[in-house]
Write an enzyme that holds these catalytic residues in place. Structure first.
Site, PDB file in Angstrom:
ATOM      1  N   HIS A  92      36.410  41.636  30.919  1.00  0.00           N
ATOM      2  CA  HIS A  92      35.677  41.231  29.713  1.00  0.00           C
ATOM      3  C   HIS A  92      34.620  42.264  29.365  1.00  0.00           C
ATOM      4  O   HIS A  92      33.973  42.831  30.245  1.00  0.00           O
ATOM      5  CB  HIS A  92      35.041  39.841  29.871  1.00  0.00           C
TER       6      HIS A  92
ATOM      7  N   GLN B 269      30.013  41.057  38.674  1.00  0.00           N
ATOM      8  CA  GLN B 269      31.127  40.411  37.960  1.00  0.00           C
ATOM      9  C   GLN B 269      31.360  39.021  38.539  1.00  0.00           C
ATOM     10  O   GLN B 269      31.555  38.861  39.742  1.00  0.00           O
ATOM     11  CB  GLN B 269      32.411  41.249  38.078  1.00  0.00           C
TER      12      GLN B 269
ATOM     13  N   ASN C  37      31.149  44.561  33.566  1.00  0.00           N
ATOM     14  CA  ASN C  37      30.811  44.511  34.988  1.00  0.00           C
ATOM     15  C   ASN C  37      32.101  44.502  35.800  1.00  0.00           C
ATOM     16  O   ASN C  37      33.038  43.771  35.465  1.00  0.00           O
ATOM     17  CB  ASN C  37      29.985  43.259  35.285  1.00  0.00           C
TER      18      ASN C  37
ATOM     19  N   ASP D  53      29.202  34.000  24.622  1.00  0.00           N
ATOM     20  CA  ASP D  53      28.903  33.809  26.043  1.00  0.00           C
ATOM     21  C   ASP D  53      28.088  32.526  26.204  1.00  0.00           C
ATOM     22  O   ASP D  53      27.150  32.269  25.446  1.00  0.00           O
ATOM     23  CB  ASP D  53      28.106  35.015  26.576  1.00  0.00           C
ATOM     24  N   ILE D  54      28.443  31.710  27.177  1.00  0.00           N
ATOM     25  CA  ILE D  54      27.786  30.426  27.404  1.00  0.00           C
ATOM     26  C   ILE D  54      26.354  30.629  27.910  1.00  0.00           C
ATOM     27  O   ILE D  54      25.509  29.730  27.786  1.00  0.00           O
ATOM     28  CB  ILE D  54      28.616  29.579  28.407  1.00  0.00           C
TER      29      ILE D  54
END
Ligand code: DGP
Length: 115
Positions: A101, A95, A88, A30-31
């Site tokens: 995801h 989300q 989410n 995840d960024i």
């Protein structure tokens, strides 16, 4: 889907740190990591969210995705300390990317309930 961020990560059009991939799923960092280990697990097929994963084929896909996430967590060394898998769905859950995801979070003590 051409304008879907995560579909573009699947095709490699947008770079990401890929942790593991199969024909059905991709795991990448995840960024905006919220834990020492924070990986997103997505189906390669575009499905907007878990609420759209209905019917036998997609239910099977969901099971595979969860098992894949557990495998990724294990390979990242999270089995002993434990980890959280969360998805989410929709605006109330926050989300922000409309491609199903699973967040895999671990590497620190996680609080409950989430905010
Ligand atoms: P959610 O809020 O549950 O829809 O989570 C979306 C996550 O996607 C969020 O934690 C940040 C992550 N994210 C957004 N854009 C990118 C990106 O371009 N690359 C990566 N690796 N992660 C991203």
């Amino acid at each position: 889907m051409a304008d879907c961020l995560f579909c573009r990560i699947v095709t490699g059009e947008i770079p990401a740190t890929i942790v593991k991939r199969t024909e059905e799923a991709v795991a990448f960092r995840d960024i905006d990591a919220r834990a020492p280990t924070h990986v997103l697990v997505i189906p390669t097929q575009h499905i907007p969210a878990v609420r759209e994963a209905t019917g036998p084929e997609r239910e099977q896909l969901l099971g595979g995705l969860l098992a894949f996430a557990a495998q990724v967590a294990s390979e990242l060394g999270l089995d002993k300390g434990g980890y959280r898998i969360v998805t989410n769905t929709g605006p109330d859950a926050g989300q922000s990317v409309d491609h199903l995801h699973l967040h895999v979070l671990g590497g620190r003590r996680l609080t409950w309930p989430p905010g």
